[in-house]
Structure formats: C-alpha cells, structure tokens
Design a protein around this motif. Sequence first.
Motif, mmCIF file in Angstrom:
data_model
loop_
_atom_site.group_PDB
_atom_site.id
_atom_site.type_symbol
_atom_site.label_atom_id
_atom_site.label_comp_id
_atom_site.label_asym_id
_atom_site.label_seq_id
_atom_site.Cartn_x
_atom_site.Cartn_y
_atom_site.Cartn_z
ATOM 1 N N ALA A 86 0.786 -1.170 0.077
ATOM 2 C CA ALA A 86 -0.105 -0.025 -0.023
ATOM 3 C C ALA A 86 0.825 1.277 0.027
ATOM 4 N N SER A 87 1.868 1.301 0.778
ATOM 5 C CA SER A 87 2.730 2.498 0.792
ATOM 6 C C SER A 87 3.511 2.710 -0.440
ATOM 7 N N GLN A 88 3.787 1.905 -1.430
ATOM 8 C CA GLN A 88 4.410 2.084 -2.485
ATOM 9 C C GLN A 88 3.431 2.651 -3.613
ATOM 10 N N LYS A 89 2.032 2.740 -3.298
ATOM 11 C CA LYS A 89 1.333 3.561 -4.206
ATOM 12 C C LYS A 89 1.366 4.997 -4.059
ATOM 13 N N LEU A 90 2.154 5.411 -2.951
ATOM 14 C CA LEU A 90 2.422 7.064 -3.060
ATOM 15 C C LEU A 90 3.520 7.628 -3.542
ATOM 16 N N LYS A 91 4.192 6.723 -4.510
ATOM 17 C CA LYS A 91 5.438 7.462 -5.387
ATOM 18 C C LYS A 91 4.817 8.373 -6.060
ATOM 19 N N ASN A 92 5.337 9.596 -6.515
ATOM 20 C CA ASN A 92 4.891 10.588 -7.124
ATOM 21 C C ASN A 92 3.705 11.499 -6.271
ATOM 22 N N THR A 93 3.682 11.377 -5.218
ATOM 23 C CA THR A 93 3.073 12.453 -4.056
ATOM 24 C C THR A 93 3.962 13.345 -3.666
ATOM 25 N N PRO A 94 3.276 14.412 -2.925
ATOM 26 C CA PRO A 94 4.111 14.954 -1.817
ATOM 27 C C PRO A 94 4.730 14.348 -0.793
ATOM 28 N N ARG A 95 3.964 13.330 -0.274
ATOM 29 C CA ARG A 95 4.522 12.515 0.743
ATOM 30 C C ARG A 95 5.688 11.707 0.588
ATOM 31 N N TYR A 96 5.711 11.275 -0.972
ATOM 32 C CA TYR A 96 7.119 10.718 -1.329
ATOM 33 C C TYR A 96 8.128 11.526 -1.154
ATOM 34 N N ALA A 97 8.058 12.715 -1.476
ATOM 35 C CA ALA A 97 8.896 13.638 -1.703
ATOM 36 C C ALA A 97 9.570 14.053 -0.326
ATOM 37 N N LEU A 98 8.590 14.333 0.734
ATOM 38 C CA LEU A 98 8.792 14.439 2.074
ATOM 39 C C LEU A 98 9.816 13.079 2.775
ATOM 40 N N ALA A 99 9.433 11.963 2.253
ATOM 41 C CA ALA A 99 9.949 10.698 2.779
ATOM 42 C C ALA A 99 11.469 10.870 2.157
ATOM 43 N N SER A 100 11.453 11.266 1.166
ATOM 44 C CA SER A 100 12.982 11.111 0.422
ATOM 45 C C SER A 100 13.649 11.985 1.164
ATOM 46 N N ARG A 101 13.279 13.463 1.401
ATOM 47 C CA ARG A 101 13.887 14.362 2.423
ATOM 48 C C ARG A 101 14.253 13.750 3.848
ATOM 49 N N ASP A 102 13.482 12.992 4.455
ATOM 50 C CA ASP A 102 13.566 12.504 5.779
ATOM 51 C C ASP A 102 14.511 11.331 5.786
ATOM 52 N N ALA A 103 14.826 10.780 4.590
ATOM 53 C CA ALA A 103 15.749 9.575 4.591
ATOM 54 C C ALA A 103 17.150 9.944 4.796
ATOM 55 N N ASP A 104 17.552 11.542 4.660
ATOM 56 C CA ASP A 104 18.933 12.113 4.777
ATOM 57 C C ASP A 104 18.987 12.432 6.319
ATOM 58 N N LEU A 105 19.968 11.700 6.826
ATOM 59 C CA LEU A 105 19.975 12.007 8.261
ATOM 60 C C LEU A 105 21.251 13.000 8.534
ATOM 61 N N SER A 106 21.843 13.271 7.345
ATOM 62 C CA SER A 106 23.075 14.338 7.668
ATOM 63 C C SER A 106 22.683 15.708 8.156
ATOM 64 N N PHE A 107 23.349 16.255 8.893
ATOM 65 C CA PHE A 107 23.278 17.474 9.407
ATOM 66 C C PHE A 107 24.082 18.472 8.538
ATOM 67 N N PRO A 108 23.631 19.494 8.393
ATOM 68 C CA PRO A 108 22.608 20.211 8.926
ATOM 69 C C PRO A 108 21.085 20.169 8.514
ATOM 70 N N GLN A 109 21.072 19.415 7.250
ATOM 71 C CA GLN A 109 19.726 19.183 6.761
ATOM 72 C C GLN A 109 18.585 18.794 7.702
ATOM 73 N N VAL A 110 18.995 17.572 8.558
ATOM 74 C CA VAL A 110 18.064 16.896 9.396
ATOM 75 C C VAL A 110 17.698 17.656 10.528
ATOM 76 N N ALA A 111 18.610 18.838 10.869
ATOM 77 C CA ALA A 111 18.198 19.455 12.020
ATOM 78 C C ALA A 111 16.733 20.266 12.104
ATOM 79 N N GLY A 112 16.520 20.491 10.773
ATOM 80 C CA GLY A 112 15.265 21.367 10.892
ATOM 81 C C GLY A 112 14.018 20.353 10.461
ATOM 82 N N THR A 113 13.991 19.244 10.620
ATOM 83 C CA THR A 113 12.898 18.306 10.436
ATOM 84 C C THR A 113 11.583 18.866 11.225
ATOM 85 N N PHE A 114 11.762 19.124 12.451
ATOM 86 C CA PHE A 114 10.848 19.517 13.346
ATOM 87 C C PHE A 114 10.716 21.132 13.388
#
Length: 287
Positions: A86-114
């Motif tokens: 079911a989760s793979q049906k969300l490709k090409n959605t805004p949520r997939y773009a956010l998931a791709s960003r959240d996959a990156d645990l590098s600082f400073p990018q991830v510091a702004g998650t919240f």
Amino acid sequence: MRLNRTLTTLAVSALLAACATGPLNPPAPAVLPTALPPAPPPVPELRPGVPAGYLGRSLPDSLALLPPYPAKGSPGFARDQAVSRASQKLKNTPRYALASRDADLSFPQVAGTFSCALGVPVSAQDTPRLYLLLQRSMVDAGLATYAAKDHYQRTRPFVFYKEKTCAPADEEALRKDGSYPSGHTAIGWAWALLLSELSPAQADAVLARGRAFGENRLICNAHWQSDVLQGRAVGAGAVAVLHANPQFNADMAAARAEINALRGNGVEPQDCTAEAAALKVKIPGVE
C-alpha cells in the motif's frame, strides 16, 4: 551492547558521518534569551568531527527489549506485506518527496525536520544547544537499535521485492544492514519525545511529525511496518535512559531556553506549506 563492534558496521559509520557536518560547539544563536545557561563542556568525539552520544555503553538493549520480528508466513508478516504494498502507491506524491528528504540523516539538513511542528527554526545558528542535543541523541537512539539489528539481520522490503528505495545512494549499505528495528524511526521518535517535552504546547504537532518521520521509511521501501513500530519502542527506551544523564539534562534546559527565546521574539520557521500538504497524504491501512 558490543559498542566497539557496532561502530564498525557500514550503517553506523554512515550514521556517525551524518553528525560530522555540524559543529561540536556551534556559534551563538541570533536571538539570545535574557540569561544564557553556561556553555557546555567540550564534547567528546567518536572520531574527529563526530560528537559522541551521551550514553556511551549504557544503551538500552534492543535485543532484550523487542520480540522477534514476524516470521514469513505468519499473520504479522502478511500485515507487513500489505502495508508495504500500500505504501508503494504513494510514489509521485508530496508525501514521497517528504519521505525522500527524511531519509537523509545528515546535518545540517536533518536538524530542521521538526522546525514547522515546533514553530521555530532549528539550526546551528538559531538554536546551537538544541542542535548539539539532536546530534548527540541521534547517536544514542541509532546505536541502541543495533543489538537487535545485528542479531536478526532481517531482509529489507526493497531487497525482498527486488525494487528500489527513495534513496538509491544508500541502498548498497542498507542491503548489509538489518531491517529490524528501524534506526530512522528510533531517532525520529526519540527527537519527537524530547521536543514535545521541551515545548509541551506543540506536543501534538511534534509527535505527529515524529510518527510520520518513521512511517516515511515505509514509503521509502526501506522498512516493514513492524520495524517502524518497534523502532519507536527503542527510541522511547533511549530517551528514558537519557534522562538519568546530567549533561543531557543540562542541554535540555539550555535548549528549552533557546526555544523560548525565539518564540518570545516572534521568530518563525520558513514556509511550511509544502510539508503540511505532504503530511495530509496518508498511507492506506496505517493512518
């Protein structure tokens, strides 16, 4: 936990490298509270440029804490498979773009998650003590998953189905890194718990963002749902142990002062419209 052995794994090396881009003793924030807490003592390093966690070897034992993952052919694994598909049906959605960003645990990018959920910007410049708190607690929550990860060596869904993830550059390392429990989820949930404590009025939004951070690993095809659910348990266990650490508690107090100072001065994060739209996209059967 065999910390020395764990630190040699590819996944943990990547996790620690993600910490290395942020300063160990960040610059002063742009907006200062009336009375700043005293500066923290020098932060120990796991290697040059990589801040150590607070807990050292005193990590929660995820192998003792968690049950075995659902076996193939079990009802639990059938649920994992259903959610994965079911989760793979969300490709090409805004949520997939956010998931791709959240996959990156590098600082400073991830510091702004919240930042959007918290209502204030989080960065080395605006909130240096909070930034360092996030770096150090990430190491603790992430490493706490490895007793179970190393024991079970569960196959990840993208490997099981011979598919791709939202972060192709990470796939080689992920193939060698156990799926159960989810380290990203443990980190995101630990951060959500800490930030909801620091800013209780924003707790609902912060916890919802922490849940989404972990569930985005489903969308990325990197984890099964049971990995995510048990990742939260490890993250909560790490937070419980962290509260017995004096330096952690001092950094929490300093981070709270930074958040309150920014809020008191009306400082807000940049446009949160895209994130809000992404979070409205739900995973079928999960939310």
